[in-house]
Design a protein around this motif. Structure first.
Motif, PDB file in Angstrom:
ATOM      1  N   LEU A 116      -6.261  25.441  -9.884  1.00 58.31           N
ATOM      2  CA  LEU A 116      -5.530  24.695 -10.908  1.00 58.31           C
ATOM      3  C   LEU A 116      -6.346  24.447 -12.165  1.00 58.31           C
ATOM      4  N   LEU A 117      -7.564  23.963 -12.012  1.00 58.22           N
ATOM      5  CA  LEU A 117      -8.327  23.503 -13.160  1.00 58.22           C
ATOM      6  C   LEU A 117      -9.139  24.599 -13.826  1.00 58.22           C
ATOM      7  N   ALA A 118      -9.275  25.765 -13.164  1.00 60.69           N
ATOM      8  CA  ALA A 118     -10.113  26.826 -13.715  1.00 60.69           C
ATOM      9  C   ALA A 118      -9.645  27.316 -15.083  1.00 60.69           C
ATOM     10  N   PRO A 119      -8.338  27.595 -15.299  1.00 59.02           N
ATOM     11  CA  PRO A 119      -7.939  28.052 -16.636  1.00 59.02           C
ATOM     12  C   PRO A 119      -8.214  27.031 -17.731  1.00 59.02           C
ATOM     13  N   GLY A 120      -7.935  25.752 -17.460  1.00 62.44           N
ATOM     14  CA  GLY A 120      -8.196  24.720 -18.457  1.00 62.44           C
ATOM     15  C   GLY A 120      -9.681  24.575 -18.753  1.00 62.44           C
ATOM     16  N   TRP A 121     -10.483  24.643 -17.705  1.00 64.53           N
ATOM     17  CA  TRP A 121     -11.944  24.563 -17.873  1.00 64.53           C
ATOM     18  C   TRP A 121     -12.447  25.744 -18.697  1.00 64.53           C
ATOM     19  N   LEU A 122     -11.948  26.953 -18.384  1.00 65.64           N
ATOM     20  CA  LEU A 122     -12.363  28.147 -19.116  1.00 65.64           C
ATOM     21  C   LEU A 122     -11.897  28.091 -20.570  1.00 65.64           C
ATOM     22  N   HIS A 123     -10.645  27.708 -20.778  1.00 67.24           N
ATOM     23  CA  HIS A 123     -10.100  27.619 -22.138  1.00 67.24           C
ATOM     24  C   HIS A 123     -10.882  26.609 -22.968  1.00 67.24           C
ATOM     25  N   GLY A 124     -11.116  25.433 -22.409  1.00 70.32           N
ATOM     26  CA  GLY A 124     -11.846  24.409 -23.142  1.00 70.32           C
ATOM     27  C   GLY A 124     -13.287  24.799 -23.412  1.00 70.32           C
ATOM     28  N   SER A 125     -13.945  25.404 -22.426  1.00 68.28           N
ATOM     29  CA  SER A 125     -15.347  25.795 -22.597  1.00 68.28           C
ATOM     30  C   SER A 125     -15.482  26.883 -23.663  1.00 68.28           C
ATOM     31  N   LEU A 126     -14.582  27.859 -23.650  1.00 73.14           N
ATOM     32  CA  LEU A 126     -14.625  28.906 -24.672  1.00 73.14           C
ATOM     33  C   LEU A 126     -14.324  28.325 -26.051  1.00 73.14           C
ATOM     34  N   GLY A 127     -13.349  27.409 -26.116  1.00 71.82           N
ATOM     35  CA  GLY A 127     -13.034  26.784 -27.401  1.00 71.82           C
ATOM     36  C   GLY A 127     -14.222  26.024 -27.971  1.00 71.82           C
ATOM     37  N   LEU A 128     -14.912  25.259 -27.112  1.00 67.68           N
ATOM     38  CA  LEU A 128     -16.097  24.537 -27.572  1.00 67.68           C
ATOM     39  C   LEU A 128     -17.189  25.503 -28.018  1.00 67.68           C
ATOM     40  N   TRP A 129     -17.345  26.583 -27.263  1.00 69.38           N
ATOM     41  CA  TRP A 129     -18.377  27.558 -27.622  1.00 69.38           C
ATOM     42  C   TRP A 129     -18.085  28.195 -28.979  1.00 69.38           C
TER      43      TRP A 129
END
Length: 250
Positions: free
Chosen positions: A137-150
């Protein structure tokens, strides 16, 4: 306006990323004990279900989604680098996974008297056969947010030097979160024993909760499709209007 929208998108994205991060850390605590994870869950519920927490969380989610719709509608071309496609996929797929979770917890709590804790949530997932969904469940949101911050922070030298540490955190936290959830599942259903009975409130209102899920998913997909189709039509009309004066000049 563009700079303002970018700042609002970053601020709302950071808040949502923190929410997901806290959720994943909460799951990871289940590696040590379901009781420790449960105590942390009560703290998180007290934070996010308070009036200020609810306004911040759902305000950030609504704002971030509205800005995403604006971006989809306003995009002139879709020739994106692979990292952008990955971020876009992760961001758009998260609500599809999250809707089931939100309906089964927050909606069930607010309207149907369900009192969530890890044991009840795990039992609900086991009886519906969607325990794998919770892990993912949380993997896409974590990936999206981490890439956005990067993408926003990579211009700064410190973040560029720390990229390997950040990559390790990006991979490690979801793995620990999944391991904690699996460990809690084993604690709730030890060995070959059958899972406890699902919560009576969820059973009694299952049809209503399913209706909520279907309605929210249909609304979400309709908005995405409308933004994309509307943007493509606008692009074609704009390009046609731009070509017309050039023909007249010739």
């Amino acid at each position: 306006m563009r700079n303002t929208a970018r700042r609002l998108q970053l601020a709302s994205g950071i808040l949502l990323w923190l929410y997901i991060s806290i959720h994943m850390v909460n799951h990871a605590l289940g590696i040590w004990s379901i009781d420790i994870a449960e105590r942390a869950l009560h703290l998180a519920i007290g934070l996010w279900q308070s009036v200020p927490g609810t306004i911040l969380l759902y305000g950030a989610a609504g704002l971030h989604f509205a800005l995403a719709i604006r971006t989809i509608y306003g995009r002139r071309h879709w020739a994106l680098p692979p990292a952008e496609w990955l971020r876009l996929w992760a961001g758009l797929s998260l609500p599809l996974l999250l809707i089931r979770h939100v309906v089964g917890t927050r909606v069930a709590t607010s309207f149907y008297g369900f009192e969530p804790n890890y044991e009840r949530v795990i039992v609900s997932l086991l009886t519906s056969g969607t325990q794998g969904l919770q892990i993912a469940l949380l993997a896409p949101g974590w990936l999206h947010g981490s890439l956005g911050l990067w993408f926003h922070l990579r211009r700064h030298a410190f973040w560029h030097r720390a990229r390997f540490v950040l990559l390790a955190v990006l991979v490690l936290l979801p793995v620990l979160s999944a391991a904690g959830f699996v460990q809690m599942t084993r604690a709730v259903v030890p060995g070959s024993f059958a899972a406890p009975a699902p919560d009576a409130a969820l059973v009694a209102h299952r049809a209503a909760l399913d209706s909520w899920r279907h309605l929210l998913v249909a609304g979400y997909l309709s908005l995405i499709a409308a933004a994309f189709v509307g943007g493509q039509l606008r692009n074609r009309l704009s390009s046609g209007a731009a070509r017309a004066p050039s023909r007249e000049q010739r």
